[in-house]
Design a protein around this motif. Structure first.
Motif, PDB file in Angstrom:
ATOM      1  N   UNK A 317       0.713  -1.233  -0.037  1.00 14.68           N
ATOM      2  CA  UNK A 317      -0.006  -0.052   0.037  1.00 14.68           C
ATOM      3  C   UNK A 317       0.780   1.053   0.099  1.00 14.68           C
ATOM      4  N   UNK A 318       1.973   1.144   0.870  1.00 12.72           N
ATOM      5  CA  UNK A 318       2.784   2.488   0.740  1.00 12.72           C
ATOM      6  C   UNK A 318       3.446   2.526  -0.727  1.00 12.72           C
ATOM      7  N   UNK A 319       4.033   1.504  -1.199  1.00 14.30           N
ATOM      8  CA  UNK A 319       4.412   1.577  -2.503  1.00 14.30           C
ATOM      9  C   UNK A 319       3.438   2.192  -3.482  1.00 14.30           C
ATOM     10  N   UNK A 320       2.166   1.696  -3.453  1.00 12.41           N
ATOM     11  CA  UNK A 320       1.102   2.055  -4.348  1.00 12.41           C
ATOM     12  C   UNK A 320       0.885   3.833  -3.931  1.00 12.41           C
ATOM     13  N   UNK A 321       0.986   4.314  -2.640  1.00 10.97           N
ATOM     14  CA  UNK A 321       0.808   5.614  -2.421  1.00 10.97           C
ATOM     15  C   UNK A 321       1.953   6.565  -3.286  1.00 10.97           C
ATOM     16  N   UNK A 322       3.126   5.829  -3.334  1.00  9.27           N
ATOM     17  CA  UNK A 322       4.277   6.645  -3.871  1.00  9.27           C
ATOM     18  C   UNK A 322       4.430   6.464  -5.490  1.00  9.27           C
ATOM     19  N   UNK A 323       3.473   5.672  -6.029  1.00  9.35           N
ATOM     20  CA  UNK A 323       3.348   5.271  -7.501  1.00  9.35           C
ATOM     21  C   UNK A 323       3.282   6.520  -8.271  1.00  9.35           C
ATOM     22  N   UNK A 324       3.459   6.404  -9.577  1.00  9.00           N
ATOM     23  CA  UNK A 324       3.107   7.566 -10.616  1.00  9.00           C
ATOM     24  C   UNK A 324       1.570   7.810 -10.683  1.00  9.00           C
TER      25      UNK A 324
END
Length: 379
Positions: A317-324
């Motif tokens: 989820x954190x990775x998704x929040x930081x995604x383009x």
């Protein structure tokens, strides 16, 4: 017995309380024999407390590996995550939907202010439910980290692209968006917008100004503590002048802005800018200015709680929040993206906003006293 009342009011964690909470979380973690048991407990708590919105999206199976096509960590097979979010409701829903679509994880979300999130965590202290929290005040996340309540994730994808002043270098919290505090005003009532914070103490704005309650609004508290970190005790004279001029403390951010939209009031001091931009986009007679002497940027940090029973899902989820993709959603919601390589659209960008050089550590340490003094002054 743990007492969270000061925490809710101040948006920071007094050491003795936080250490007790850490112990509680640790015991709860140790007492859960498996994910099934912990998920059942979490779902029970959600049902009894109310307010959790369940979203489901049955995308394909997920594993605990890295998906190179989406540049995010894929989630684990348990397919569950609970997020407490102080972000705008529309944005939070879109972020959840995007994450679910990529991972197949079912997300339960509680949406509220930072104060309400901390109140819910109080109610659930014997059986922690949240896996990830998104707050509207950086000192709150600093306090969580300081007391060992966060799970570090230093390898988060795109974390190196975040504004380094807003996020933790050890990966305990990630400010994936931010707002700036300005002066919002009704364009029908105010023909000459105020140019400085001091202008709001002038006779022409007598009884026409709202200011959010710092015990309910993390961003309002950021403004007050940030201003005072720069000005020192002499800075209280501004708020004393506000009180003398009839400035009213009016609930959380939206509650302070709504009377300005309708024309019942003319101005909001320390207004959250994205709310004003969104209202303006809808055709409401409002606009916002940033005083030339500077203002406070209020980052919105996300953190994984150490008590999580869904670590892989939380990291994904954190990775998704930081995604383009997610950062584009942030920009579309009229917030400042957390990543420095992505610019906001249809709003002022960071380099267009005069900023105070605030001391976040001082703000974290003094938030309790400032909240208490300010609320007593205006009640």
């Amino acid at each position: 017995m743990l007492n969270f009342t000061p925490i809710r009011k101040r948006f920071q964690w007094r050491k003795s309380t936080a250490l007790a909470l850490a112990l509680t979380f640790g015991l709860a973690l140790a007492g859960c024999g498996n994910n099934a048991a912990s998920n059942a407990a979490a779902n029970g708590a959600a049902a009894s407390n109310g307010g959790l919105n369940t979203s489901s999206n049955s995308a394909g199976a997920a594993s605990s590996s890295t998906d190179s096509s989406s540049n995010t960590t894929t989630a684990s097979a348990d397919k569950k995550l609970t997020v407490y979010s102080a972000g705008p409701e529309g944005l939070a829903t879109k972020l959840i939907e995007g994450y679910e679509a990529k991972t197949g994880v079912k997300v339960e979300m509680f949406q509220g202010t930072t104060g309400k999130i901390l109140a819910r965590m109080e109610a659930e202290k014997a059986n922690p439910v949240a896996d990830v929290v998104i707050l509207a005040s950086l000192p709150s996340a600093q306090g969580l980290k300081d007391e060992g309540l966060t799970l570090p994730y230093p390898d988060a994808v795109n974390a190196d692209k975040l504004n380094p002043d807003w996020s933790d270098p050890e990966g305990n919290y990630f400010s994936t968006s931010a707002s700036a505090l300005g002066i919002a005003y009704n364009t029908k009532l105010v023909k000459t917008p105020p140019a400085s914070w001091e202008d709001l103490a002038k006779p022409e704005f007598k009884d026409q100004v709202n200011i959010p309650d710092p015990s309910l609004s993390g961003s309002a508290l950021d403004f007050m503590t940030g201003y005072l970190s720069l000005k020192g005790d002499s800075g209280w004279s501004l708020f004393e002048d506000y009180k003398k001029n009839g400035v009213a403390m009016a609930g959380a951010n939206q509650e302070a802005l709504d009377p300005v939209i309708t024309g019942a009031k003319g101005v909001v001091a320390a207004a959250v800018d994205y709310m004003t931009y969104k209202a303006k986009q809808k055709g409401e007679p409002v606009d916002i200015v940033y005083p030339a002497e500077g203002t406070v940027i209020s980052p919105r940090p996300a953190a994984i709680l150490k008590s999580t029973q869904h670590e892989a899902n939380a990291k994904a989820f954190i990775d998704y929040l930081l995604s383009d993709e997610a950062q584009k959603l942030v920009s579309d919601a009229a917030l400042l993206p957390g990543r420095t390589d992505i610019k906001a659209e249809n709003r002022a960008n960071l380099n267009e906003i005069p900023q105070f050089k605030v001391d976040w550590n001082w703000m974290n340490e003094n938030g309790a006293d400032i909240t208490e003094k300010f609320t007593k002054m205006f009640k």
